[in-house]
Design a protein around this motif. Structure first.
Motif, PDB file in Angstrom:
ATOM      1  N   ASP A 105       5.622  13.812   7.843  1.00 22.04           N
ATOM      2  CA  ASP A 105       4.831  14.146   6.666  1.00 22.04           C
ATOM      3  C   ASP A 105       5.726  14.459   5.462  1.00 22.04           C
ATOM      4  OD1 ASP A 105       5.828  16.660   7.231  1.00 22.04           O
ATOM      5  OD2 ASP A 105       3.895  17.681   7.126  1.00 22.04           O
ATOM      6  N   VAL A 106       7.008  14.107   5.598  1.00 21.14           N
ATOM      7  CA  VAL A 106       7.966  14.244   4.502  1.00 21.14           C
ATOM      8  C   VAL A 106       8.427  12.845   4.107  1.00 21.14           C
ATOM      9  CG1 VAL A 106      10.198  15.197   3.799  1.00 21.14           C
ATOM     10  CG2 VAL A 106       8.714  16.502   5.340  1.00 21.14           C
ATOM     11  N   SER A 107       8.332  12.518   2.826  1.00 22.09           N
ATOM     12  CA  SER A 107       8.580  11.139   2.385  1.00 22.09           C
ATOM     13  C   SER A 107       9.997  10.675   2.687  1.00 22.09           C
ATOM     14  CB  SER A 107       8.290  10.998   0.887  1.00 22.09           C
ATOM     15  OG  SER A 107       9.191  11.770   0.103  1.00 22.09           O
ATOM     16  N   THR A 108      10.996  11.554   2.562  1.00 21.67           N
ATOM     17  CA  THR A 108      12.370  11.126   2.841  1.00 21.67           C
ATOM     18  C   THR A 108      12.536  10.737   4.308  1.00 21.67           C
ATOM     19  OG1 THR A 108      12.976  13.460   3.138  1.00 21.67           O
ATOM     20  CG2 THR A 108      13.440  12.455   0.990  1.00 21.67           C
ATOM     21  N   ALA A 109      11.878  11.474   5.201  1.00 24.34           N
ATOM     22  CA  ALA A 109      11.960  11.153   6.632  1.00 24.34           C
ATOM     23  C   ALA A 109      11.296   9.807   6.913  1.00 24.34           C
ATOM     24  CB  ALA A 109      11.318  12.257   7.469  1.00 24.34           C
ATOM     25  N   ARG A 110      10.173   9.549   6.276  1.00 31.40           N
ATOM     26  CA  ARG A 110       9.504   8.253   6.466  1.00 31.40           C
ATOM     27  C   ARG A 110      10.384   7.116   5.978  1.00 31.40           C
ATOM     28  NH1 ARG A 110       4.945  11.263   4.571  1.00 31.40           N
ATOM     29  NH2 ARG A 110       5.121  10.395   2.479  1.00 31.40           N
ATOM     30  N   LEU A 111      10.995   7.294   4.834  1.00 31.58           N
ATOM     31  CA  LEU A 111      11.827   6.233   4.261  1.00 31.58           C
ATOM     32  C   LEU A 111      13.099   6.025   5.077  1.00 31.58           C
ATOM     33  CD1 LEU A 111      11.361   7.079   0.485  1.00 31.58           C
ATOM     34  CD2 LEU A 111      10.605   4.987   1.639  1.00 31.58           C
ATOM     35  N   ARG A 112      13.665   7.084   5.608  1.00 33.24           N
ATOM     36  CA  ARG A 112      14.875   6.936   6.427  1.00 33.24           C
ATOM     37  C   ARG A 112      14.554   6.249   7.749  1.00 33.24           C
ATOM     38  NH1 ARG A 112      17.423  12.768   4.314  1.00 33.24           N
ATOM     39  NH2 ARG A 112      17.415  12.008   2.147  1.00 33.24           N
ATOM     40  N   TYR A 113      13.374   6.522   8.275  1.00 35.17           N
ATOM     41  CA  TYR A 113      12.931   5.794   9.465  1.00 35.17           C
ATOM     42  C   TYR A 113      12.721   4.319   9.132  1.00 35.17           C
ATOM     43  CZ  TYR A 113      10.015   4.236  13.361  1.00 35.17           C
ATOM     44  OH  TYR A 113       9.503   3.527  14.425  1.00 35.17           O
ATOM     45  N   THR A 114      12.145   4.032   7.965  1.00 37.47           N
ATOM     46  CA  THR A 114      11.951   2.638   7.549  1.00 37.47           C
ATOM     47  C   THR A 114      13.291   1.926   7.415  1.00 37.47           C
ATOM     48  OG1 THR A 114       9.915   3.197   6.371  1.00 37.47           O
ATOM     49  CG2 THR A 114      10.994   1.140   5.757  1.00 37.47           C
ATOM     50  N   GLY A 115      14.275   2.592   6.819  1.00 32.68           N
ATOM     51  CA  GLY A 115      15.607   1.992   6.699  1.00 32.68           C
ATOM     52  C   GLY A 115      16.258   1.752   8.043  1.00 32.68           C
ATOM     53  N   TYR A 116      16.059   2.682   8.965  1.00 29.51           N
ATOM     54  CA  TYR A 116      16.558   2.545  10.337  1.00 29.51           C
ATOM     55  C   TYR A 116      15.944   1.303  10.994  1.00 29.51           C
ATOM     56  CZ  TYR A 116      16.707   3.874  15.378  1.00 29.51           C
ATOM     57  OH  TYR A 116      16.864   3.909  16.742  1.00 29.51           O
ATOM     58  N   CYS A 117      14.639   1.157  10.862  1.00 28.53           N
ATOM     59  CA  CYS A 117      13.948  -0.004  11.442  1.00 28.53           C
ATOM     60  C   CYS A 117      14.376  -1.305  10.773  1.00 28.53           C
ATOM     61  CB  CYS A 117      12.432   0.167  11.324  1.00 28.53           C
ATOM     62  SG  CYS A 117      11.760   1.530  12.299  1.00 28.53           S
ATOM     63  N   GLU A 118      14.536  -1.265   9.465  1.00 30.45           N
ATOM     64  CA  GLU A 118      14.911  -2.468   8.713  1.00 30.45           C
ATOM     65  C   GLU A 118      16.284  -2.970   9.142  1.00 30.45           C
ATOM     66  OE1 GLU A 118      15.736  -2.870   4.143  1.00 30.45           O
ATOM     67  OE2 GLU A 118      13.555  -2.870   4.458  1.00 30.45           O
ATOM     68  N   ALA A 119      17.233  -2.036   9.336  1.00 33.95           N
ATOM     69  CA  ALA A 119      18.570  -2.440   9.775  1.00 33.95           C
ATOM     70  C   ALA A 119      18.516  -3.119  11.138  1.00 33.95           C
ATOM     71  CB  ALA A 119      19.491  -1.226   9.828  1.00 33.95           C
ATOM     72  N   HIS A 120      17.698  -2.583  12.033  1.00 33.69           N
ATOM     73  CA  HIS A 120      17.542  -3.212  13.347  1.00 33.69           C
ATOM     74  C   HIS A 120      16.938  -4.607  13.210  1.00 33.69           C
ATOM     75  CE1 HIS A 120      18.316   0.791  14.975  1.00 33.69           C
ATOM     76  NE2 HIS A 120      18.384   0.257  16.181  1.00 33.69           N
ATOM     77  N   SER A 121      15.894  -4.717  12.410  1.00 37.00           N
ATOM     78  CA  SER A 121      15.209  -5.999  12.249  1.00 37.00           C
ATOM     79  C   SER A 121      16.129  -7.057  11.672  1.00 37.00           C
ATOM     80  CB  SER A 121      13.982  -5.814  11.351  1.00 37.00           C
ATOM     81  OG  SER A 121      13.331  -7.043  11.127  1.00 37.00           O
ATOM     82  N   LEU A 122      16.893  -6.690  10.642  1.00 34.46           N
ATOM     83  CA  LEU A 122      17.794  -7.643   9.998  1.00 34.46           C
ATOM     84  C   LEU A 122      18.910  -8.102  10.947  1.00 34.46           C
ATOM     85  CD1 LEU A 122      18.095  -5.984   6.458  1.00 34.46           C
ATOM     86  CD2 LEU A 122      16.942  -8.143   7.020  1.00 34.46           C
ATOM     87  N   SER A 123      19.215  -7.280  11.939  1.00 36.07           N
ATOM     88  CA  SER A 123      20.263  -7.621  12.911  1.00 36.07           C
ATOM     89  C   SER A 123      19.687  -8.224  14.188  1.00 36.07           C
ATOM     90  CB  SER A 123      21.077  -6.365  13.255  1.00 36.07           C
ATOM     91  OG  SER A 123      21.711  -5.842  12.105  1.00 36.07           O
TER      92      SER A 123
END
Length: 335
Positions: free
Chosen positions: A188-206
């Motif tokens: 429920d904290v926007s920075t945590a949501r965005l950091r999770y999104t970045g984590y997922c994006e790095a996995h997806s791109l790789s």
């Protein structure tokens, strides 16, 4: 005690003229203004700030509400805010919510009763919308820092959490890590949501899939909670690297690993968001995404003062500050 009548008599002007000089109102010649100020200086006269606030309908006091005063990111942010406020002639009241919505609400109630001119507000999470709505209801200007709140229209200064997280995880992937854990803040904290999104994006791109068992969502202040780390280390296929979503979580992770006889980076690599201020320069160790914390406070305060002083600002403004990835000794290639 020196009064404005004493000043008026010595300067040869009316008490009303002295009041206008003090409050910077009305049409007064520059020569008269200088004469009155010279008498005030000679008599060591200090204007009554409460009386001035009643005349001007302004207190020249601002509030800075942050979520964790022990976090070097916020202490550096506070310095930037204080410097900007002081340069503009404002005083600053500090408040610390400890990532606690109820405590945040208490401070908002205090702010409403204190007659501050505006608030620089780092929210505890999405539920902070109710507290911000109270400020809006009472027409108190505010600027939101670090975390965006759905449904709240305001000026905001943010970091690029998604991009910074993606770069950190890509760094670990580049070192050969495939089992990368994320110890994150609450969703429920926007920075945590965005950091999770970045984590997922790095996995997806790789071309890597996400293993949900490697992701733990805590409170940013839960860095002494070892249950998440226990669960990760007890997996049948445990992680070889950990991404801690902020610096305080990273401290807790490293302390807990050392208590278990595990060394960073020999046994696990660790990365995190946010540096440690001047203290981090003594023994730079952690690989991290560093945010310009001082600029958060400085720019946020500048936006707030512009709102208060009505400098022809109509549209809400959003400033996104980039992070810088700093590679240090807490990561190494997977053996």
């Amino acid at each position: 005690m020196i009064t404005i009548y004493d000043i008026a008599e010595k300067a040869g002007v009316s008490a009303m003229t002295v009041s206008r000089v003090i409050n910077n109102t009305g049409r007064i010649s520059e020569a008269t203004r200088k004469r009155v100020r010279k008498v005030m200086e000679d008599l060591h006269y200090i204007p009554n700030s409460m009386a001035r606030s009643l005349v001007l309908q302004k207190t020249k006091i601002l509030s800075l509400l942050i979520t964790d005063i022990t976090n070097p990111f916020y202490t550096t942010l506070a310095r930037g805010a204080e410097d900007a406020a002081k340069r503009a002639g404002y005083r600053l009241l500090f408040a610390n919510s400890d990532e606690d919505y109820a405590k945040e609400k208490d401070y908002v109630d205090m702010i409403l009763s204190t007659r501050v001119d505006g608030v620089l507000f780092a929210p505890t999470g999405d539920q902070s919308a109710r507290n911000l709505a109270q400020l809006q209801k009472h027409n108190i200007p505010f600027v939101v820092l670090d975390r965006e709140i759905p449904g709240i229209e305001a000026d905001v200064v943010l970091g690029d959490s998604k991009e910074g997280a993606r770069k950190l995880v890509e760094h670990l992937i580049g070192l050969g890590h495939r089992r990368i854990a994320l110890i994150n803040g609450s969703q429920d904290v926007s920075t945590a949501r965005l950091r999770y999104t970045g984590y997922c994006e790095a996995h997806s791109l790789s071309g890597l899939s996400i293993d949900d068992s490697l992701v733990a969502h805590l409170n940013y202040r839960d860095f002494h909670d070892e249950s998440a780390l226990d669960a990760l280390l007890n997996l049948e296929d445990p992680p070889t690297a950990i991404f801690a979503a902020n610096n305080m979580l990273a401290v807790g992770v490293i302390q807990s690993l050392r208590q278990r006889g595990l060394q960073v980076p020999d046994d696990l690599s660790v990365v995190c968001f946010d540096d440690f201020g001047p203290a981090g320069a003594i023994n730079p160790f952690l690989t991290l995404a560093s945010q310009p914390a001082y600029q958060f406070g400085l720019l946020g305060m500048q936006l707030l003062i512009e709102r208060i002083e009505g400098e022809a600002v109509h549209e809400n403004r959003k400033i996104i500050l980039p992070s810088e990835m700093i590679i240090r000794a807490s990561t190494q290639a997977l053996k």
